[in-house]
Design an enzyme around this catalytic site. Structure first.
Site, PDB file in Angstrom:
ATOM      1  N   SER A 155      29.240  46.892  65.068  1.00 25.33           N
ATOM      2  CA  SER A 155      29.642  48.386  64.590  1.00 25.33           C
ATOM      3  C   SER A 155      30.947  48.529  65.453  1.00 25.33           C
ATOM      4  CB  SER A 155      28.560  49.284  65.202  1.00 25.33           C
ATOM      5  OG  SER A 155      28.968  50.653  65.235  1.00 25.33           O
TER       6      SER A 155
ATOM      7  N   HIS B  74      30.304  46.696  60.618  1.00 26.40           N
ATOM      8  CA  HIS B  74      29.370  48.035  60.104  1.00 26.40           C
ATOM      9  C   HIS B  74      30.195  49.183  60.541  1.00 26.40           C
ATOM     10  CE1 HIS B  74      25.659  50.338  60.170  1.00 26.40           C
ATOM     11  NE2 HIS B  74      26.155  50.991  61.289  1.00 26.40           N
TER      12      HIS B  74
ATOM     13  N   ASP C  59      30.868  53.066  60.771  1.00 26.14           N
ATOM     14  CA  ASP C  59      30.051  54.303  61.127  1.00 26.14           C
ATOM     15  C   ASP C  59      30.888  55.700  60.539  1.00 26.14           C
ATOM     16  OD1 ASP C  59      27.467  53.474  61.934  1.00 26.14           O
ATOM     17  OD2 ASP C  59      28.496  52.582  63.750  1.00 26.14           O
TER      18      ASP C  59
ATOM     19  N   MET D  49      30.943  59.351  60.177  1.00 23.78           N
ATOM     20  CA  MET D  49      30.260  60.733  60.532  1.00 23.78           C
ATOM     21  C   MET D  49      31.096  62.052  60.361  1.00 23.78           C
ATOM     22  SD  MET D  49      29.201  59.572  64.383  1.00 23.78           S
ATOM     23  CE  MET D  49      28.412  57.686  64.875  1.00 23.78           C
TER      24      MET D  49
ATOM     25  N   HIS E 178      28.277  52.963  56.710  1.00 17.49           N
ATOM     26  CA  HIS E 178      26.846  53.769  57.284  1.00 17.49           C
ATOM     27  C   HIS E 178      27.425  55.185  57.144  1.00 17.49           C
ATOM     28  CE1 HIS E 178      23.767  54.622  60.547  1.00 17.49           C
ATOM     29  NE2 HIS E 178      23.864  55.314  59.440  1.00 17.49           N
TER      30      HIS E 178
ATOM     31  N   MET F 155      27.033  58.748  57.686  1.00 14.07           N
ATOM     32  CA  MET F 155      26.207  59.690  58.404  1.00 14.07           C
ATOM     33  C   MET F 155      26.660  61.306  57.965  1.00 14.07           C
ATOM     34  SD  MET F 155      25.454  57.663  61.852  1.00 14.07           S
ATOM     35  CE  MET F 155      26.834  56.472  61.546  1.00 14.07           C
TER      36      MET F 155
ATOM     37  N   MET G   1      16.937  53.215  61.318  1.00 15.01           N
ATOM     38  CA  MET G   1      17.648  53.548  62.748  1.00 15.01           C
ATOM     39  C   MET G   1      16.774  53.480  63.821  1.00 15.01           C
ATOM     40  SD  MET G   1      20.636  54.387  61.919  1.00 15.01           S
ATOM     41  CE  MET G   1      21.184  54.952  63.469  1.00 15.01           C
TER      42      MET G   1
ATOM     43  N   GLY H 264      24.506  59.182  65.576  1.00 15.78           N
ATOM     44  CA  GLY H 264      25.562  59.971  66.162  1.00 15.78           C
ATOM     45  C   GLY H 264      26.395  59.352  67.159  1.00 15.78           C
ATOM     46  N   PHE H 265      25.867  58.491  68.014  1.00 17.58           N
ATOM     47  CA  PHE H 265      26.524  58.125  69.177  1.00 17.58           C
ATOM     48  C   PHE H 265      26.110  56.510  69.316  1.00 17.58           C
ATOM     49  CE2 PHE H 265      26.006  62.592  69.754  1.00 17.58           C
ATOM     50  CZ  PHE H 265      27.109  62.903  69.812  1.00 17.58           C
ATOM     51  N   GLY H 266      27.172  55.802  70.090  1.00 16.46           N
ATOM     52  CA  GLY H 266      26.796  54.551  70.195  1.00 16.46           C
ATOM     53  C   GLY H 266      26.384  54.436  71.850  1.00 16.46           C
ATOM     54  N   GLY H 267      25.739  53.267  72.138  1.00 11.82           N
ATOM     55  CA  GLY H 267      25.101  53.089  73.476  1.00 11.82           C
ATOM     56  C   GLY H 267      24.304  53.926  73.991  1.00 11.82           C
TER      57      GLY H 267
ATOM     58  N   ASP I  83      19.922  49.477  63.537  1.00 14.40           N
ATOM     59  CA  ASP I  83      20.975  50.175  64.104  1.00 14.40           C
ATOM     60  C   ASP I  83      20.847  50.823  65.222  1.00 14.40           C
ATOM     61  OD1 ASP I  83      23.451  50.975  64.429  1.00 14.40           O
ATOM     62  OD2 ASP I  83      23.498  52.194  62.372  1.00 14.40           O
ATOM     63  N   GLY I  84      21.254  50.557  66.373  1.00 13.13           N
ATOM     64  CA  GLY I  84      21.071  51.332  67.475  1.00 13.13           C
ATOM     65  C   GLY I  84      20.401  50.617  68.826  1.00 13.13           C
ATOM     66  N   GLY I  85      21.223  50.364  69.911  1.00 13.53           N
ATOM     67  CA  GLY I  85      20.698  49.858  71.078  1.00 13.53           C
ATOM     68  C   GLY I  85      20.192  48.245  70.897  1.00 13.53           C
TER      69      GLY I  85
END
Ligand code: DX5
Ligand code: ZN
Length: 246
Positions: free
Chosen positions: A9, A34, A36, A38, A75, A77, A168, A173-176, A202-204
């Site tokens: 991402s 990927h 993102d 938003m 993606h 959003m 998800m 909304g946010f990375g990390g 996707d995410g973490g």
């Protein structure tokens, strides 16, 4: 299960040097990028739109085959996913993933009387994305149960069936953020019902969490901070791939 696809991402890349970051991560072994998108409305954050995708497309060779290396996995959003389909096709996106929640609520807002609209709108979106000439993905947020997707996945009209489901594993909304292992039953359920489906998480995702996702049946692995924050991103990409192929 379908082959492993590693999709860094670029949300965690240096936005002032995106072209270089994108071509570098592909050369380091990434399959897809990927991307993102938003809008500050569907999620409480903003990124960029189609003009930026057009500029990074010039730094990454187009895939040779559908779903091949260099695929732009966008993606979306955003609250109005239908509005941007043609712009993103024009910008060089190959796979357009919209949120189920956005497709349903935008229908409810425009056609409150139509009781069947909740189920027909995601199908309309998928058909439209296919007609415009992209692969179609459908994403669900952590609070959305997986069974809302069976209607499209079981559609007998091939044009209405998504090419990918994105589960998800954080609130978008946010990375990390931290990986939500409690989403894995959704992935297991999908893999059991649809052995050939591309299932993206996707995410973490990182070397620490990817095994859980792979065991549940995910084959498309998105990772932002784990790849762009690494001192050796190529090694991380390889280890994510190994986890899925094992
Ligand atoms: C979050 C985005 C993700 C994000 C993942 O809303 O959809 O793609 O970049 O970032 P990491 O891998 O850092 O959790
Ligand atoms: Zn994403």
């Amino acid at each position: 299960a379908p082959p492993a696809i590693i999709a860094p991402s670029i949300l965690s890349a240096d936005f002032a040097a995106l072209g270089d970051a994108c071509s570098r991560t592909i050369h380091q072994g990434a399959d897809w990028l990927h991307i993102d998108i938003m809008d500050g409305h569907f999620v409480p954050n903003m990124t960029f739109g189609a003009p930026v995708v057009t500029t990074i497309r010039k730094h990454v060779d187009r895939p040779q085959t559908a779903g091949g290396k260099g695929t732009f996995d966008c993606h979306m959003m955003i609250s109005e996913p239908k509005k941007w389909v043609t712009s993103f096709k024009g910008a060089g996106c190959e796979c357009y993933t919209f949120h189920y929640e956005a497709a349903v609520s935008s229908t409810a807002a425009t056609r409150p009387q139509d009781e069947t609209s909740e189920r027909t709108n995601p199908k309309d979106m998928i058909r439209y994305i296919h007609e415009v000439g992209m692969k179609a993905g459908i994403a669900i947020k952590p609070g959305t149960p997986v069974d809302v997707l069976y209607d499209v996945l079981d559609s007998r009209s091939e044009n209405e069936v998504p090419d990918m489901v994105l589960v998800m594993t954080v609130e978008p909304g946010f990375g990390g953020q931290s990986f939500m292992a409690e989403m894995m039953p959704k992935v297991q359920e999908l893999r059991k019902r649809y052995p050939d489906l591309n299932i993206e998480v996707d995410g973490g995702l990182s070397e620490k969490t990817v095994d859980q996702a792979a065991e549940a049946g995910a084959n498309v692995i998105v990772a932002g901070s784990a790849v762009f924050g690494a001192s050796d991103p190529g090694a991380v990409i390889q280890r994510l791939r190994d986890a899925v192929e094992r």
